[in-house]
Design an enzyme around this catalytic site. Structure first.
Site, mmCIF file in Angstrom:
data_model
loop_
_atom_site.group_PDB
_atom_site.id
_atom_site.type_symbol
_atom_site.label_atom_id
_atom_site.label_comp_id
_atom_site.label_asym_id
_atom_site.label_seq_id
_atom_site.Cartn_x
_atom_site.Cartn_y
_atom_site.Cartn_z
ATOM 1 N N HIS A 1 39.572 58.965 26.173
ATOM 2 C CA HIS A 1 38.136 59.273 26.283
ATOM 3 C C HIS A 1 37.827 60.758 26.045
ATOM 4 O O HIS A 1 36.933 61.097 25.283
ATOM 5 C CB HIS A 1 37.602 58.882 27.662
ATOM 6 C CG HIS A 1 37.892 57.454 28.039
ATOM 7 N ND1 HIS A 1 37.865 56.438 27.124
ATOM 8 C CD2 HIS A 1 38.203 56.869 29.226
ATOM 9 C CE1 HIS A 1 38.159 55.291 27.731
ATOM 10 N NE2 HIS A 1 38.376 55.523 29.004
ATOM 11 N N LYS B 1 29.807 60.812 40.267
ATOM 12 C CA LYS B 1 30.197 60.195 38.995
ATOM 13 C C LYS B 1 29.442 60.979 37.938
ATOM 14 O O LYS B 1 28.203 60.959 37.904
ATOM 15 C CB LYS B 1 29.755 58.731 38.981
ATOM 16 C CG LYS B 1 29.820 58.085 37.618
ATOM 17 C CD LYS B 1 30.890 57.028 37.585
ATOM 18 C CE LYS B 1 30.959 56.352 36.222
ATOM 19 N NZ LYS B 1 32.303 56.168 35.750
ATOM 20 N N ASP C 1 50.232 30.105 28.628
ATOM 21 C CA ASP C 1 51.190 31.166 28.923
ATOM 22 C C ASP C 1 51.294 32.006 27.649
ATOM 23 O O ASP C 1 51.878 31.567 26.655
ATOM 24 C CB ASP C 1 52.546 30.534 29.294
ATOM 25 C CG ASP C 1 53.566 31.618 29.642
ATOM 26 O OD1 ASP C 1 53.327 32.798 29.264
ATOM 27 O OD2 ASP C 1 54.573 31.298 30.282
ATOM 28 N N PHE C 2 50.738 33.201 27.682
ATOM 29 C CA PHE C 2 50.564 33.976 26.450
ATOM 30 C C PHE C 2 51.870 34.321 25.748
ATOM 31 O O PHE C 2 51.895 34.533 24.546
ATOM 32 C CB PHE C 2 49.819 35.296 26.743
ATOM 33 C CG PHE C 2 48.445 35.113 27.341
ATOM 34 C CD1 PHE C 2 47.759 33.922 27.191
ATOM 35 C CD2 PHE C 2 47.834 36.146 28.038
ATOM 36 C CE1 PHE C 2 46.487 33.753 27.726
ATOM 37 C CE2 PHE C 2 46.573 35.996 28.578
ATOM 38 C CZ PHE C 2 45.895 34.796 28.430
HETATM 39 C C1 BG6 Z 1 38.844 53.519 31.978
HETATM 40 C C2 BG6 Z 1 39.923 54.018 32.879
HETATM 41 O O1 BG6 Z 1 39.260 53.585 30.634
HETATM 42 O O2 BG6 Z 1 37.673 54.300 32.121
HETATM 43 C C3 BG6 Z 1 39.444 53.988 34.317
HETATM 44 O O3 BG6 Z 1 41.083 53.220 32.742
HETATM 45 C C4 BG6 Z 1 38.138 54.720 34.465
HETATM 46 O O4 BG6 Z 1 40.418 54.550 35.196
HETATM 47 C C5 BG6 Z 1 37.120 54.254 33.426
HETATM 48 O O5 BG6 Z 1 37.653 54.469 35.781
HETATM 49 C C6 BG6 Z 1 35.895 55.134 33.437
HETATM 50 O O6 BG6 Z 1 34.908 54.582 32.607
HETATM 51 P P1 BG6 Z 1 33.377 54.930 32.830
HETATM 52 O O7 BG6 Z 1 32.666 54.269 31.704
HETATM 53 O O8 BG6 Z 1 33.004 54.372 34.182
HETATM 54 O O9 BG6 Z 1 33.271 56.419 32.797
#
Ligand code: BG6
Length: 501
Positions: free
Chosen positions: A250, A355, A103-104
């Site tokens: 990101h 994507k 249990d962390f």
């Molecule tokens: C994550 C997000 O950091 O990055 C996600 O929490 C997202 O919601 C993902 O889907 C996208 O990563 P990648 O590498 O698939 O572009």
């Protein structure tokens, strides 16, 4: 008797400096199963895990070591390609695994981690693949139980906090136990092959070095589009939204790598100092920019790849009154000498048709144009940096269209570097493989420093504050490129989103 295996008697030859003990909190979670164990397995397969490196999974569930190993084997069979799952490597990998139910949040039980270490001489890496609100508890309990030493490192996942204040609180809690030099904040985009290539592209090629500024670049576009929706993460996502989930980390990291000045060398702090300067120079949002330069969207039901998908508010577990955004487009800029007057258009969303993660650098046109007037719009170079799906870089150049009847008609074509066909034998590693390896080596340049996180939050906070009284986000059908307003946002400047996907 100890419940744990002793590490192998044979020590490594000494030429591998990556020997560690890895304690992975949240070992049965989604990220660990999908990404972390597969990445560790690939390192095993490539011979990059030192012989004595051991991996301890920690989770609440009461499992014994054999049941844990079976769970990991199952995950590897799901997330690693069958042809890459070689049997010897798999057996070696599974033999490294131990498991501890814990249990962390409670101190009891942490002594077992110290026992697992058995005073091993190698450094311990603690990987926290759990909610950030318990990072502080875990760090404190690890320290109090005597499980850490002066070489122990900690790896933490985003999101670190919800805004500047909450992120400072979490960073303080981690920082009370680990010095900054041993904290590795993951932004997995920094581990992607093409993202790293940005540094090589910009700073190893004089061609780009001289052109990389407002004299030669008219604008920059960054698109990070995903086909997936919320994937069972509604609870987390609805508190965060696309700005916190994708832009704060990101996209801003990509902006930093595009916009930063050349670092003096490749040392972690030299690179991170330059990134921080970019974050500090990001234009803050003012009220008049909100309506014009920022578009928030939320997907409604639509079709992707011929399949109907539900809207955000119809996803499992949804709060049907949610105003959380699943799409953001914005026009921003970096207020300094290099980038004055150059717009950075960013957009990111869930449930888009593709994507696709790509950066497009639009170079300025020649000062004087001599070809067909109706081709004037064509006449500029673009550098397209594709992060996914197919990693590669293309420079769009103009040439003469061939044929006797074409006169001096221009034709646009790419000088193309597609990594998978240019280097067919090289498997492009997943971002987590590279990042885990860098942690093992104790190198921090691919990890985010505290001041980077905080400056990114400061900038996002200005936007979040303005959104608080905002109404409903604009709707867009799943399978589209976002609300129509995001197209209008860029066309009002006489430009359009790059569409060669
Ligand atoms: C994550 C997000 O950091 O990055 C996600 O929490 C997202 O919601 C993902 O889907 C996208 O990563 P990648 O590498 O698939 O572009």
């Amino acid at each position: 008797m100890s419940q744990f295996k002793r590490p192998g008697e044979a020590r490594s030859s000494g030429d591998i400096d990556t020997e560690i003990d890895l304690a992975l909190f949240g070992a049965l979670g989604d990220l660990a199963q999908r990404k972390l164990f597969p990445a560790l397995f690939h390192l095993e397969r490539e011979g990059l895990l030192a012989p004595d490196t051991r991996l301890l999974g920690l989770a609440r569930q009461e499992l014994d070591v054999d049941a844990f190993r079976s769970r990991i084997e199952k995950a590897l069979k799901t997330y690693v390609k069958a042809e890459e799952l070689d049997r010897e490597a798999l057996a070696r990998f599974l033999a490294r695994l131990d498991f501890l139910p814990l249990d962390f949040t409670k101190p009891e039980g942490y002594a077992a981690i110290r026992e697992w270490r058995q005073e091993a001489a190698r450094p311990m890496v603690v990987y926290l693949s759990v909610a950030a609100k318990i990072y502080g508890d875990i760090c404190r309990h690890l320290e109090a139980s005597g499980s850490l030493d002066d070489e122990s490192r900690v790896v933490v996942e985003k999101p670190i906090g919800y805004d500047l204040a909450s992120s400072a609180e979490i960073n303080d809690a981690i920082g009370a136990v680990f010095p900054e030099s041993r904290i590795y904040r993951i932004d997995h985009y920094l581990g992607k092959e093409t993202v790293q290539n940005l540094i090589a592209l910009r700073f190893a090629n004089p061609l780009f070095g001289t052109q990389w500024n407002q004299n030669h670049i008219s604008h920059v576009e960054i698109t990070v589009a995903e086909k997936v929706g919320i994937e069972g993460r509604w609870g987390y996502f609805d508190d965060a939204g696309q700005l916190r989930d994708m832009v704060q980390n990101h996209l801003l990291q990509l902006v930093c790598l595009i916009a930063m000045d050349p670092p003096a060398n490749l040392d972690a702090d030299a690179i991170r100092d330059e990134k921080v300067k970019v974050l500090k120079a990001l234009k803050p949002f003012t009220d008049d920019m909100l309506g014009r330069d920022v578009v928030r969207g939320q997907y409604i039901a639509g079709t992707i790849d011929g399949r109907s998908v539900p809207g955000y508010l119809e996803e499992e577990g949804a709060n049907r009154a949610s105003h959380t955004e699943t799409f953001v487009a914005m026009k921003t800029g970096v207020a300094n000498w290099r980038w004055a007057g150059v717009p950075f258009y960013l957009r990111t969303g869930k449930r888009m048709p593709e994507k696709l993660s790509q950066i497009v650098i639009h170079f300025r046109q020649q000062p004087h144009y001599i070809f067909d007037p109706d081709q004037r719009e064509l006449a500029a170079n673009k550098l397209v940096i594709r992060l996914q799906p197919e990693e590669g870089i293309a420079l769009e150049v103009l040439t003469k269209d061939s044929g006797l009847d074409k006169g001096m008609r221009l034709r646009r074509g790419p000088l193309h570097l597609d990594f998978s066909s240019a280097f067919p034998k090289t498997r492009i590693p997943d971002a987590y493989e590279r990042l885990l390896l860098e942690v093992m080596k104790g190198q921090q340049y691919l990890f985010v420093r505290r001041d980077e996180v905080e400056h990114a939050w400061r900038w996002c906070d200005s936007l979040i504050a303005a959104w608080e009284d905002d109404e409903v986000p604009r709707r867009y059908p799943a399978g589209s490129w976002g609300p129509v307003a995001s197209i209008a946002m860029i066309t009002q400047d006489g430009r359009s989103w790059y569409e060669d996907y």
